[in-house]
Design a protein around this motif. Structure first.
Motif, PDB file in Angstrom:
ATOM      1  N   ARG A  68      -5.741  -3.152   7.910  1.00 17.27           N
ATOM      2  CA  ARG A  68      -5.600  -3.166   6.444  1.00 17.27           C
ATOM      3  C   ARG A  68      -4.212  -3.639   6.045  1.00 17.27           C
ATOM      4  O   ARG A  68      -4.054  -4.450   5.135  1.00 17.27           O
ATOM      5  CB  ARG A  68      -5.870  -1.787   5.861  1.00 17.27           C
ATOM      6  CG  ARG A  68      -5.911  -1.783   4.333  1.00 17.27           C
ATOM      7  CD  ARG A  68      -5.805  -0.385   3.765  1.00 17.27           C
ATOM      8  NE  ARG A  68      -4.516   0.227   3.970  1.00 17.27           N
ATOM      9  CZ  ARG A  68      -3.436  -0.001   3.219  1.00 17.27           C
ATOM     10  NH1 ARG A  68      -3.477  -0.840   2.218  1.00 17.27           N
ATOM     11  NH2 ARG A  68      -2.304   0.613   3.480  1.00 17.27           N
ATOM     12  N   GLU A  69      -3.192  -3.152   6.743  1.00 16.16           N
ATOM     13  CA  GLU A  69      -1.814  -3.538   6.414  1.00 16.16           C
ATOM     14  C   GLU A  69      -1.563  -5.016   6.702  1.00 16.16           C
ATOM     15  O   GLU A  69      -0.902  -5.695   5.919  1.00 16.16           O
ATOM     16  CB  GLU A  69      -0.818  -2.659   7.178  1.00 16.16           C
ATOM     17  CG  GLU A  69      -0.775  -1.243   6.634  1.00 16.16           C
ATOM     18  CD  GLU A  69       0.066  -0.283   7.459  1.00 16.16           C
ATOM     19  OE1 GLU A  69       0.551  -0.681   8.558  1.00 16.16           O
ATOM     20  OE2 GLU A  69       0.242   0.868   7.016  1.00 16.16           O
ATOM     21  N   LYS A  70      -2.092  -5.543   7.808  1.00 15.40           N
ATOM     22  CA  LYS A  70      -1.916  -6.965   8.131  1.00 15.40           C
ATOM     23  C   LYS A  70      -2.509  -7.857   7.038  1.00 15.40           C
ATOM     24  O   LYS A  70      -1.967  -8.919   6.742  1.00 15.40           O
ATOM     25  CB  LYS A  70      -2.569  -7.304   9.473  1.00 15.40           C
ATOM     26  CG  LYS A  70      -1.733  -6.937  10.663  1.00 15.40           C
ATOM     27  CD  LYS A  70      -2.399  -7.398  11.945  1.00 15.40           C
ATOM     28  CE  LYS A  70      -1.554  -7.027  13.148  1.00 15.40           C
ATOM     29  NZ  LYS A  70      -2.210  -7.380  14.419  1.00 15.40           N
ATOM     30  N   GLN A  71      -3.633  -7.413   6.474  1.00 13.76           N
ATOM     31  CA  GLN A  71      -4.292  -8.205   5.433  1.00 13.76           C
ATOM     32  C   GLN A  71      -3.827  -7.833   4.028  1.00 13.76           C
ATOM     33  O   GLN A  71      -4.264  -8.429   3.054  1.00 13.76           O
ATOM     34  CB  GLN A  71      -5.810  -8.054   5.543  1.00 13.76           C
ATOM     35  CG  GLN A  71      -6.335  -8.621   6.843  1.00 13.76           C
ATOM     36  CD  GLN A  71      -7.827  -8.557   6.897  1.00 13.76           C
ATOM     37  OE1 GLN A  71      -8.511  -8.985   5.977  1.00 13.76           O
ATOM     38  NE2 GLN A  71      -8.350  -8.012   7.980  1.00 13.76           N
ATOM     39  N   ASN A  72      -2.972  -6.812   3.950  1.00 13.70           N
ATOM     40  CA  ASN A  72      -2.424  -6.358   2.675  1.00 13.70           C
ATOM     41  C   ASN A  72      -3.522  -6.039   1.652  1.00 13.70           C
ATOM     42  O   ASN A  72      -3.445  -6.430   0.492  1.00 13.70           O
ATOM     43  CB  ASN A  72      -1.438  -7.400   2.113  1.00 13.70           C
ATOM     44  CG  ASN A  72      -0.585  -6.815   1.012  1.00 13.70           C
ATOM     45  OD1 ASN A  72      -0.295  -5.618   0.989  1.00 13.70           O
ATOM     46  ND2 ASN A  72      -0.193  -7.659   0.074  1.00 13.70           N
ATOM     47  N   GLN A  97      -5.245  -3.869  -0.916  1.00 15.21           N
ATOM     48  CA  GLN A  97      -4.736  -2.864  -1.842  1.00 15.21           C
ATOM     49  C   GLN A  97      -5.870  -2.170  -2.599  1.00 15.21           C
ATOM     50  O   GLN A  97      -6.994  -2.685  -2.658  1.00 15.21           O
ATOM     51  CB  GLN A  97      -3.784  -3.520  -2.849  1.00 15.21           C
ATOM     52  CG  GLN A  97      -2.597  -4.216  -2.221  1.00 15.21           C
ATOM     53  CD  GLN A  97      -1.673  -3.265  -1.508  1.00 15.21           C
ATOM     54  OE1 GLN A  97      -1.358  -2.197  -2.017  1.00 15.21           O
ATOM     55  NE2 GLN A  97      -1.232  -3.638  -0.314  1.00 15.21           N
ATOM     56  N   LYS A 148     -10.342  -8.530   0.339  1.00 17.80           N
ATOM     57  CA  LYS A 148     -10.014  -9.330  -0.838  1.00 17.80           C
ATOM     58  C   LYS A 148     -11.159 -10.131  -1.243  1.00 17.80           C
ATOM     59  O   LYS A 148     -11.887 -10.242  -1.939  1.00 17.80           O
ATOM     60  CB  LYS A 148      -8.819 -10.222  -0.608  1.00 17.80           C
ATOM     61  CG  LYS A 148      -7.649  -9.411  -0.123  1.00 17.80           C
ATOM     62  CD  LYS A 148      -6.362  -9.969  -0.563  1.00 17.80           C
ATOM     63  CE  LYS A 148      -5.301  -9.088   0.034  1.00 17.80           C
ATOM     64  NZ  LYS A 148      -4.020  -9.299  -0.288  1.00 17.80           N
TER      65      LYS A 148
END
Length: 105
Positions: free
Chosen positions: A71-75, A77, A105
């Motif tokens: 999730r963090e790598k793909q940001n 939100q 996203k």
């Protein structure tokens, strides 16, 4: 007396059903709506709350290190779409874990 939005949100809050990947190919897609702290037999943790496309219900997904990193790598939100697919169990050096693919996203 006028309604108190904050109080109304708490009044309507409920515990979401958990989504747990059990067999290879299991997946969930939907809108990431929140993060919540949890306590389990393993200690403190965090879960993502996803508004499930299929059931139209909020589902809790335990935020494992595999999910957190993806999730963090793909940001991805809050408010954005997310999809998670279970690829199977992996034998790790110290412990087995669930391999997941995440898209957003």
């Amino acid at each position: 007396m006028a309604g108190n939005g904050f109080r109304d949100r708490l009044q309507g809050a409920s515990k979401p059903k958990f989504w747990i990947a059990e067999k290879e190919g299991d997946m969930i897609t939907g809108k990431l709506v929140d993060f919540r702290p949890i306590t389990s037999r393993f200690g403190e943790g965090e879960m993502m709350i996803i508004l499930d496309d299929e059931t139209k219900e909020e589902r809790g997904v335990f935020l494992s290190s595999v999910l957190r990193t993806a999730r963090e790598k793909q940001n991805i939100q809050i408010g954005e779409r997310i999809g998670i697919k279970f690829l199977g169990e992996v034998k790790g050096e110290n412990a087995d874990y669930k391999d997941l693919i995440v898209t957003g996203k």
